[in-house]
Design a protein around this motif. Sequence first.
Motif, PDB file in Angstrom:
ATOM      1  N   PRO A  71       0.820  -1.204   0.000  1.00 14.83           N
ATOM      2  CA  PRO A  71       0.000   0.000   0.000  1.00 14.83           C
ATOM      3  C   PRO A  71       0.857   1.259   0.000  1.00 14.83           C
ATOM      4  CG  PRO A  71      -0.843  -1.575   1.591  1.00 14.83           C
ATOM      5  CD  PRO A  71       0.488  -2.102   1.106  1.00 14.83           C
ATOM      6  N   GLY A  72       0.443   2.215  -0.824  1.00 11.27           N
ATOM      7  CA  GLY A  72       1.158   3.484  -0.888  1.00 11.27           C
ATOM      8  C   GLY A  72       0.869   4.231  -2.169  1.00 11.27           C
ATOM      9  N   ILE A  73       1.431   5.442  -2.233  1.00  9.86           N
ATOM     10  CA  ILE A  73       1.295   6.290  -3.413  1.00  9.86           C
ATOM     11  C   ILE A  73       2.691   6.564  -3.940  1.00  9.86           C
ATOM     12  CG2 ILE A  73       0.580   8.552  -4.279  1.00  9.86           C
ATOM     13  CD1 ILE A  73      -1.630   8.525  -2.145  1.00  9.86           C
ATOM     14  N   GLU A  89      -3.535  -0.056  -3.012  1.00  8.99           N
ATOM     15  CA  GLU A  89      -4.256  -0.244  -1.750  1.00  8.99           C
ATOM     16  C   GLU A  89      -4.736  -1.688  -1.649  1.00  8.99           C
ATOM     17  OE1 GLU A  89      -8.613   1.489  -2.979  1.00  8.99           O
ATOM     18  OE2 GLU A  89      -7.083   2.929  -2.416  1.00  8.99           O
ATOM     19  N   PRO A  90      -4.871  -2.188  -0.419  1.00  7.58           N
ATOM     20  CA  PRO A  90      -5.354  -3.570  -0.239  1.00  7.58           C
ATOM     21  C   PRO A  90      -6.755  -3.720  -0.819  1.00  7.58           C
ATOM     22  CG  PRO A  90      -4.505  -2.676   1.820  1.00  7.58           C
ATOM     23  CD  PRO A  90      -4.571  -1.539   0.853  1.00  7.58           C
ATOM     24  N   PHE A 102      -4.240  -6.652  -4.388  1.00  2.00           N
ATOM     25  CA  PHE A 102      -4.113  -5.203  -4.292  1.00  2.00           C
ATOM     26  C   PHE A 102      -4.773  -4.532  -5.491  1.00  2.00           C
ATOM     27  CE2 PHE A 102      -0.565  -6.711  -1.761  1.00  2.00           C
ATOM     28  CZ  PHE A 102      -0.613  -5.870  -0.657  1.00  2.00           C
ATOM     29  N   MET A 103      -5.441  -3.409  -5.220  1.00  2.00           N
ATOM     30  CA  MET A 103      -5.983  -2.558  -6.284  1.00  2.00           C
ATOM     31  C   MET A 103      -4.876  -1.582  -6.663  1.00  2.00           C
ATOM     32  SD  MET A 103      -8.199  -1.307  -8.389  1.00  2.00           S
ATOM     33  CE  MET A 103      -9.804  -1.956  -7.999  1.00  2.00           C
ATOM     34  N   VAL A 104      -4.564  -1.522  -7.948  1.00  2.00           N
ATOM     35  CA  VAL A 104      -3.547  -0.604  -8.452  1.00  2.00           C
ATOM     36  C   VAL A 104      -4.251   0.398  -9.359  1.00  2.00           C
ATOM     37  CG1 VAL A 104      -1.429  -0.378  -9.800  1.00  2.00           C
ATOM     38  CG2 VAL A 104      -1.772  -2.391  -8.358  1.00  2.00           C
ATOM     39  N   ARG A 105      -4.171   1.683  -8.989  1.00  2.00           N
ATOM     40  CA  ARG A 105      -4.759   2.762  -9.796  1.00  2.00           C
ATOM     41  C   ARG A 105      -3.616   3.601 -10.355  1.00  2.00           C
ATOM     42  NH1 ARG A 105      -8.848   2.614  -5.655  1.00  2.00           N
ATOM     43  NH2 ARG A 105     -10.794   2.050  -6.678  1.00  2.00           N
ATOM     44  N   MET A 106      -3.600   3.735 -11.658  1.00  2.00           N
ATOM     45  CA  MET A 106      -2.522   4.457 -12.311  1.00  2.00           C
ATOM     46  C   MET A 106      -3.101   5.590 -13.155  1.00  2.00           C
ATOM     47  SD  MET A 106       0.187   2.896 -15.031  1.00  2.00           S
ATOM     48  CE  MET A 106       0.387   1.486 -13.968  1.00  2.00           C
ATOM     49  N   THR A 107      -2.453   6.752 -13.085  1.00  2.00           N
ATOM     50  CA  THR A 107      -2.839   7.900 -13.889  1.00  2.00           C
ATOM     51  C   THR A 107      -1.590   8.447 -14.568  1.00  2.00           C
ATOM     52  OG1 THR A 107      -4.598   8.473 -12.340  1.00  2.00           O
ATOM     53  CG2 THR A 107      -3.879  10.199 -13.833  1.00  2.00           C
ATOM     54  N   LEU A 118      -4.461   9.083 -19.452  1.00  2.00           N
ATOM     55  CA  LEU A 118      -4.743   7.659 -19.318  1.00  2.00           C
ATOM     56  C   LEU A 118      -4.994   7.330 -17.851  1.00  2.00           C
ATOM     57  CD1 LEU A 118      -4.651   4.909 -20.891  1.00  2.00           C
ATOM     58  CD2 LEU A 118      -2.263   4.779 -20.224  1.00  2.00           C
ATOM     59  N   ASP A 119      -6.059   6.586 -17.582  1.00  2.00           N
ATOM     60  CA  ASP A 119      -6.363   6.064 -16.241  1.00  2.00           C
ATOM     61  C   ASP A 119      -6.493   4.555 -16.359  1.00  2.00           C
ATOM     62  OD1 ASP A 119      -6.565   8.295 -14.481  1.00  2.00           O
ATOM     63  OD2 ASP A 119      -8.477   8.826 -15.399  1.00  2.00           O
ATOM     64  N   ILE A 120      -5.804   3.845 -15.468  1.00  2.00           N
ATOM     65  CA  ILE A 120      -5.874   2.380 -15.465  1.00  2.00           C
ATOM     66  C   ILE A 120      -6.134   1.909 -14.043  1.00  2.00           C
ATOM     67  CG2 ILE A 120      -4.573   0.247 -15.792  1.00  2.00           C
ATOM     68  CD1 ILE A 120      -3.011   1.610 -17.981  1.00  2.00           C
TER      69      ILE A 120
END
Length: 128
Positions: A71-73, A89-90, A102-107, A118-120
């Motif tokens: 978890p982290g940014i 994040e978990p 884990f959920m991975v959010r990428m911008t 782009l958002d993934i």
Amino acid sequence: MHDNHTDSEAGYTLLETLVAFVILSMSVTAFFQAWSVSSNSARRAADQSSAVAVADSLLNRIGTSDLPLRPGIFEANEAELPYWRVEIEPYASAPDGGTHLFMVRMTVSDSRGSTPLLDIDTLRLLTL
């Protein structure tokens, strides 16, 4: 010699010349507008292509020491363009505690705070 043309038929009139200039100016304006739209579309496509390449690289780095799967940014430094941000994040854990999702959010965007190119959102599995 006698000219068979009357004065109204001799040469272009001022009105005909003005109409020709109006048609010419409208054609030139339409051409430059199309050119502007085309160049903006080409630039946007190049930016999108760059964003996809950055996202692909980041996805491949997740789970390494650069981008640990925890978890982290994580963000691009100030000098890196395009700007990117990855938030991990978990999402879920197995009852035995040995497997974590884990959920991975990428911008990826042009610069910090600008509209994303782009958002993934994706899920990554970590087994211990």
